[in-house]
Design an enzyme around this catalytic site. Sequence first.
Site, mmCIF file in Angstrom:
data_model
loop_
_atom_site.group_PDB
_atom_site.id
_atom_site.type_symbol
_atom_site.label_atom_id
_atom_site.label_comp_id
_atom_site.label_asym_id
_atom_site.label_seq_id
_atom_site.Cartn_x
_atom_site.Cartn_y
_atom_site.Cartn_z
ATOM 1 N N ARG A 171 -12.359 25.604 -43.532
ATOM 2 C CA ARG A 171 -10.913 25.491 -43.416
ATOM 3 C C ARG A 171 -10.484 24.262 -44.207
ATOM 4 N NH1 ARG A 171 -8.843 25.612 -37.217
ATOM 5 N NH2 ARG A 171 -9.611 23.481 -37.316
ATOM 6 N N LYS A 198 -2.095 18.715 -29.283
ATOM 7 C CA LYS A 198 -1.303 19.452 -30.282
ATOM 8 C C LYS A 198 -0.575 20.627 -29.614
ATOM 9 C CE LYS A 198 -5.419 22.120 -31.518
ATOM 10 N NZ LYS A 198 -6.553 22.214 -32.468
ATOM 11 N N TYR A 251 10.976 50.968 -20.648
ATOM 12 C CA TYR A 251 11.025 51.491 -22.023
ATOM 13 C C TYR A 251 9.853 52.428 -22.278
ATOM 14 C CZ TYR A 251 14.488 47.989 -23.481
ATOM 15 O OH TYR A 251 15.614 47.240 -23.631
ATOM 16 N N MET A 304 11.734 42.236 -22.954
ATOM 17 C CA MET A 304 11.885 40.887 -23.496
ATOM 18 C C MET A 304 12.053 39.849 -22.380
ATOM 19 S SD MET A 304 14.683 39.411 -26.197
ATOM 20 C CE MET A 304 14.335 40.618 -27.460
HETATM 21 C C1 LIG Z 1 -7.771 21.948 -31.744
HETATM 22 C C2 LIG Z 1 -8.902 21.126 -32.263
HETATM 23 C C3 LIG Z 1 -9.816 20.556 -31.368
HETATM 24 C C4 LIG Z 1 -9.812 20.838 -29.884
HETATM 25 O O1 LIG Z 1 -10.442 22.081 -29.649
HETATM 26 P P1 LIG Z 1 -10.699 22.615 -28.153
HETATM 27 O O2 LIG Z 1 -11.508 23.823 -28.350
HETATM 28 O O3 LIG Z 1 -9.344 22.909 -27.589
HETATM 29 O O4 LIG Z 1 -11.377 21.532 -27.414
HETATM 30 C C5 LIG Z 1 -10.778 19.702 -31.877
HETATM 31 N N1 LIG Z 1 -10.849 19.448 -33.205
HETATM 32 C C6 LIG Z 1 -9.987 20.000 -34.098
HETATM 33 C C7 LIG Z 1 -10.130 19.687 -35.536
HETATM 34 C C8 LIG Z 1 -9.000 20.866 -33.658
HETATM 35 O O5 LIG Z 1 -8.181 21.438 -34.546
#
Ligand SMILES: *Cc1c(COP(=O)(O)O)cnc(C)c1O
Length: 369
Positions: free
Chosen positions: A134, A35, A261, A309
Amino acid sequence: MRATVATVHLDRLRKNVQAVQSLLSPGVGLMAVVKANAYGHGALRVAQSVLEAGAMALAVALVEEGVALRQAGIDAPILVLGQPTVSEVDEAVANDLDIVVFEPLIFKHLTDPQAAGVQRRARVHLKIDTGMGRIGIFPGNLDPLWLERLRSPRIALEGVMTHFANADSCGIESTTQQMAEFLDVLELLRVHGLSPRYVHAANSAAALRFPGAQFNMVRVGIALYGLEAFAPMPPSFSPVMSLESRVTYVKAVPQGFKVGYGSTYTTPGAMKIATVPIGYADGYRRAWSNNSRVIIREKEYAVVGRISMDQLTVGVPLNDAVEIGDRVVLIGESGGHTVGADDLARAAGTIGYEVVTGIANRVPRIYVD
Ligand SMILES: *Cc1c(COP(=O)(O)O)cnc(C)c1O
């Protein structure tokens, strides 16, 4: 191409896949979590490498992330971890993406014989909330109607899953509690003749720290990228991304000279200031102003003054030869020095995940093998 690049070491990625696999019990499949553009590393190249290295499936957060992988020709199973909207669900199913179910309206939409839109059998993973708070259905809400619908011929029950809240910290008690709730759900499904192909609960931390939570698949993200799922990580993992740039300018300045800055840095003596073309718009965070180090010519130097930036400034002793064009390592190792994304994260009060996912799209990714 600009001097600032993120180098993604695919050889290390594959070694990390092997390191994870060596810690899995026999028969446990690896779902590689890609992801957020593979945690900033580049989803497609990472997906191809981890599948080559033996991952059996991928996970993304968004339907569009999964669709992009499908359109690029990835045909491995891809699970969308987040909750899509109803219209996104149809797109997910049309693209042969697995989806999580727990939300009654979406579940009804998928299993309703009258529902328009869903063209083919949806591959679903039942998501249980055992304590993450969640997404997911509470075990107590798995009523007979749910259990009946899980048997619908319109869906294929590919998996049942949960997610731990504290696997990365000292959360043994809470993880054990979540495990117990999850095991109860597995038993309930079994009693009702439901046998999902995959049972999965563990992220990186849980997969590595709690072998009993591996079931027959683990969802591993951060460990593949060689960053801390917990500290300290086993030595068999190494960071996949490094971040580099080049010195664009060097000037000698007197004692009492103010830099950047807000003039937050005043030179304690005559010295040189080297400018590097990377800033917070590239993901090199402003919190690292006067608060991080870089490596030039195999020596460590302090970042001085505010991060802007698009640029930052480095303090260099007068006698050190640092010149325009010199390579600057912002994340990575050189000459026996290391600056890790996890070190930077600690300095900014965050986690390595946020550092690598925060490297902006305008920083080109270079792949080395
Ligand atoms: C992102 C995620 C993972 C992976 O987590 P890591 O700590 O990066 O291994 C696994 N399960 C779900 C539901 C996630 O959202």
